[in-house]
Design an enzyme around this catalytic site. Sequence first.
Site, PDB file in Angstrom:
ATOM      1  N   GLU A 265       0.761  -1.183  -0.022  1.00 52.09           N
ATOM      2  CA  GLU A 265       0.015  -0.047  -0.337  1.00 52.09           C
ATOM      3  C   GLU A 265       0.950   1.183  -0.182  1.00 52.09           C
ATOM      4  OE1 GLU A 265      -1.662   2.824   1.265  1.00 52.09           O
ATOM      5  OE2 GLU A 265      -2.586   1.466   2.928  1.00 52.09           O
ATOM      6  N   CYS A 304      -2.113   8.405   3.738  1.00 47.90           N
ATOM      7  CA  CYS A 304      -1.951   7.918   2.373  1.00 47.90           C
ATOM      8  C   CYS A 304      -3.366   7.920   1.688  1.00 47.90           C
ATOM      9  CB  CYS A 304      -1.901   6.296   2.560  1.00 47.90           C
ATOM     10  SG  CYS A 304      -2.903   5.584   3.455  1.00 47.90           S
TER      11      CYS A 304
HETATM   12  P1  NDP Z   1       9.757   3.937   3.651  1.00 44.50           P
HETATM   13  O1  NDP Z   1       9.037   3.227   2.381  1.00 44.50           O
HETATM   14  O2  NDP Z   1      11.275   4.271   3.667  1.00 44.50           O
HETATM   15  O3  NDP Z   1       9.411   3.246   4.862  1.00 44.50           O
HETATM   16  C1  NDP Z   1       8.208   2.546   5.156  1.00 44.50           C
HETATM   17  C2  NDP Z   1       8.698   1.229   6.023  1.00 44.50           C
HETATM   18  O4  NDP Z   1       9.477   0.236   5.168  1.00 44.50           O
HETATM   19  C3  NDP Z   1       9.311   1.673   7.100  1.00 44.50           C
HETATM   20  O5  NDP Z   1       8.783   0.587   8.207  1.00 44.50           O
HETATM   21  C4  NDP Z   1      10.846   1.320   6.909  1.00 44.50           C
HETATM   22  O6  NDP Z   1      11.394   0.995   7.982  1.00 44.50           O
HETATM   23  C5  NDP Z   1      10.609   0.091   6.115  1.00 44.50           C
HETATM   24  N1  NDP Z   1      11.738   0.140   4.989  1.00 44.50           N
HETATM   25  C6  NDP Z   1      12.473   0.931   4.272  1.00 44.50           C
HETATM   26  N2  NDP Z   1      13.227   0.509   3.406  1.00 44.50           N
HETATM   27  C7  NDP Z   1      13.252  -1.045   3.620  1.00 44.50           C
HETATM   28  C8  NDP Z   1      13.702  -2.047   3.067  1.00 44.50           C
HETATM   29  N3  NDP Z   1      14.668  -1.885   2.202  1.00 44.50           N
HETATM   30  N4  NDP Z   1      13.486  -3.126   3.249  1.00 44.50           N
HETATM   31  C9  NDP Z   1      12.643  -3.469   4.559  1.00 44.50           C
HETATM   32  N5  NDP Z   1      12.022  -2.455   5.123  1.00 44.50           N
HETATM   33  C10 NDP Z   1      12.301  -1.077   4.565  1.00 44.50           C
HETATM   34  O7  NDP Z   1       8.830   5.160   3.500  1.00 44.50           O
HETATM   35  P2  NDP Z   1       9.008   6.419   4.515  1.00 44.50           P
HETATM   36  O8  NDP Z   1       8.497   6.153   5.897  1.00 44.50           O
HETATM   37  O9  NDP Z   1      10.265   6.947   4.417  1.00 44.50           O
HETATM   38  O10 NDP Z   1       7.968   7.388   3.826  1.00 44.50           O
HETATM   39  C11 NDP Z   1       8.336   7.935   2.550  1.00 44.50           C
HETATM   40  C12 NDP Z   1       7.275   8.180   1.645  1.00 44.50           C
HETATM   41  O11 NDP Z   1       6.225   7.136   1.534  1.00 44.50           O
HETATM   42  C13 NDP Z   1       6.269   9.311   2.333  1.00 44.50           C
HETATM   43  O12 NDP Z   1       6.744  10.728   2.291  1.00 44.50           O
HETATM   44  C14 NDP Z   1       5.225   8.816   1.647  1.00 44.50           C
HETATM   45  O13 NDP Z   1       4.957   9.545   0.305  1.00 44.50           O
HETATM   46  C15 NDP Z   1       5.026   7.789   1.343  1.00 44.50           C
HETATM   47  N6  NDP Z   1       4.198   6.911   2.596  1.00 44.50           N
HETATM   48  C16 NDP Z   1       2.934   6.229   2.118  1.00 44.50           C
HETATM   49  C17 NDP Z   1       2.215   5.982   3.129  1.00 44.50           C
HETATM   50  C18 NDP Z   1       1.112   5.273   2.959  1.00 44.50           C
HETATM   51  O14 NDP Z   1       0.094   4.916   3.764  1.00 44.50           O
HETATM   52  N7  NDP Z   1       0.703   4.923   1.562  1.00 44.50           N
HETATM   53  C19 NDP Z   1       2.658   5.912   4.465  1.00 44.50           C
HETATM   54  C20 NDP Z   1       3.850   6.648   4.906  1.00 44.50           C
HETATM   55  C21 NDP Z   1       4.827   7.083   3.909  1.00 44.50           C
HETATM   56  P3  NDP Z   1      12.587   2.126   8.736  1.00 44.50           P
HETATM   57  O15 NDP Z   1      11.528   3.064   9.218  1.00 44.50           O
HETATM   58  O16 NDP Z   1      13.025   1.440   9.911  1.00 44.50           O
HETATM   59  O17 NDP Z   1      13.346   2.706   7.915  1.00 44.50           O
END
Ligand code: NDP
Length: 691
Positions: A265, A304
């Site tokens: 998502e 989101c």
């Molecule tokens: P990320 O994709 O970086 O992080 C989301 C989750 O994935 C976190 O738990 C993060 O862990 C984890 N993660 C990141 N990289 C990896 C990897 N390589 N392998 C496994 N897990 C990973 O998103 P952000 O939090 O940085 O948000 C960035 C953008 O995403 C926002 O600005 C927005 O545009 C979008 N977003 C969309 C959402 C939605 O509900 N659709 C919600 C939030 C963000 P960790 O925090 O430990 O890095």
Amino acid sequence: MTATETPARTLDSYVLGAWQRPPSDGAGQVVRDASTGEPVAEVAGQGLDLGAVVAYGRTVGQDALGALTFHQRALLLKRLAQHLTGVKEDLYEVSLRTGGTRRDAMVDIDGGIGVLFTYGSKGRRELPNAHLLVDGPPESLSRDGSFGGQHVRTRRQGVAFQVNAFNFPVWGMLEKFAPAFLAGVPSVVKPASATAYLAEAAVRAIVDSGILPDGVLQLVSGPARGFLDHLDVRDTVSFTGSASTARVLAVDDAVIRRGVVLTAETDSLNAAVLGSDVEPGSPEFTAFVASVVTEMTVKAGQKCTAIRRVIVPADRQDAVVDAVRERIAQRVVVGDPRADGVTMGALASVAQKEEVLRGVAELVAGGGQIVVGDLAEPEVVHADGTRGPAPDGAFVAPVLLRFPDPDAPAVHDIEAFGPVASVLGYRDLDDAVRLANLGGGSLVATVASADPAVVRHLVTGIAPMHGRVLVLDRDDARSSTGHGSPVPHLVHGGPGRAGGGEELGGVRAVEHYMQRTALQGTPAALTGLTGRWRAGAPSSTGTGHPFRKSLAVLRVGDAVESGPREVTLDDIAHFADFTGDTFYAHTDEEAAAANPFFPGRVAHGYLLVSFAAGLFVDPAPGPVLANYGLENLRFLTPVVPGDTLRVRLTAAQITPREDEDYGEVRWDAVLTNQRDEQVATYEVLTLVAKE
Ligand code: NDP
């Protein structure tokens, strides 16, 4: 961290049945209070033994859930929801550190508890009190009825691994946990680091309640990179976050080669479309503007589902911009959520603030003009009530842009994940549909209109590109759950850019954690496997009237076969007079004979069902407590005066209720005439005592 700061506590993980605190290894990430910048916690960089965590879920967690039926699991969800309701004030307190207001905390915490309540209720109302789910109707695959088919669902044998976003640390966890738990699959939760302390507090409240069996919920506080190495075809991964991370996961060997089921998502450029019929000043216009401002400011726009593209008739752009500006000026007070009167808090982190400012700058470079707000450091209300800038906090004021060229690629591509939306003008309804769909697949859209033709045009045009569509008008403006609030009853997810996932949606979400299998065999074999009797399977009339049997002795297949009853013309005339149903097919021989379906006057269908009850009922007080309905009633052959009826009633499904001293029995009823033709078939639903 500077020397003057209090060292942050390293977050614990709850794994292998115990809390574990990793040593602070210096490689961890310090996460900070979103409003003040004070350190809140350290998320350790050092990894846990994720292989052991997964193995623990697959063994201890799977065993614990396998011992429970759907109803038993559902009851635990309800008890958990009740427990969390009692401690939610403590979670609100922790939530303040994420920058969210009390209202934001309620969206996250009460929203999560609400999902538990909903699945606790749906699990008992819509699923059997069993381990296996019958999916769809039986299929007959042979002429003589000796071979048939039935789809069933059984739970996956691995873990449900969650990778969550920072914006909803509680709801995001519980909305995935509840359906997985109900399906019988243990969860491993990896929260986003930025707000992992709130997820940790929520898991602590859950563990302390002692309600859940061991192994069904584990929490990994840490980066957990490489977790996919430990997963295979038994496991599912539900990811929420950025599209770029989703892509990294989607091409991993675990997904491509080992069959891990991944749902993602990701970001979504949701639209709100103002119908061409809606004029400024109308109730629909007011509701539309209110929704846009709500979506910009709740959770400081970090949702989101927030509205990113405000698509309005070209000649009403100024009116919409002015109304949004006015409402923001009247209603939005940005500041530390601990201060009175603050209606919009901070973003989750300074990193996210920079990300949002960069996104807005890219939107401007792509043709957008800022028409409300600006990118300057905002003056905010501090916790002590004073006003001023807060450079260590993650504050951004609401920003509305306008795109003179509604086709500018940037507005359909860049998601500034904060209090940011853009206004686009459309020429006609087809143009509005085209613009909404340029988002490439979205979670949700609002269509505001009071004209059914406009609504139909817009909704049929955009539905294929959206997971949810809310039709807003004067009548539901107050009662609507809102554009940005997914509800557990309905699908949350969307095609394409939104990630292609389908979280929530009632029992649909439970099925996600189960494998559908087509079973083929004899009616007896299929009845034995599913616990649901089907025609052709053995049944028995020799062990006494089934209405005399409590659930302790009643068995699927127990049946009663009635003696005959003739239907007379007097019966039909009496029923017509008595009920007032004097429809001509029952009262006028000539008119009835002219009807292509009837040979002449025929008995009322309801008369037949009533006679059938008179034939199969055993009248004395006993274990049968109530009849609560009929399902699948079909009248198959007309009954004329002189015909003789018989009925066969067979116990088809027995569902004891967990928290009551009775259960439900579904009976298969077949009504036949003197030529053994089926006159009517249906299912009778009754409540029957356990003892
Ligand atoms: P990320 O994709 O970086 O992080 C989301 C989750 O994935 C976190 O738990 C993060 O862990 C984890 N993660 C990141 N990289 C990896 C990897 N390589 N392998 C496994 N897990 C990973 O998103 P952000 O939090 O940085 O948000 C960035 C953008 O995403 C926002 O600005 C927005 O545009 C979008 N977003 C969309 C959402 C939605 O509900 N659709 C919600 C939030 C963000 P960790 O925090 O430990 O890095």
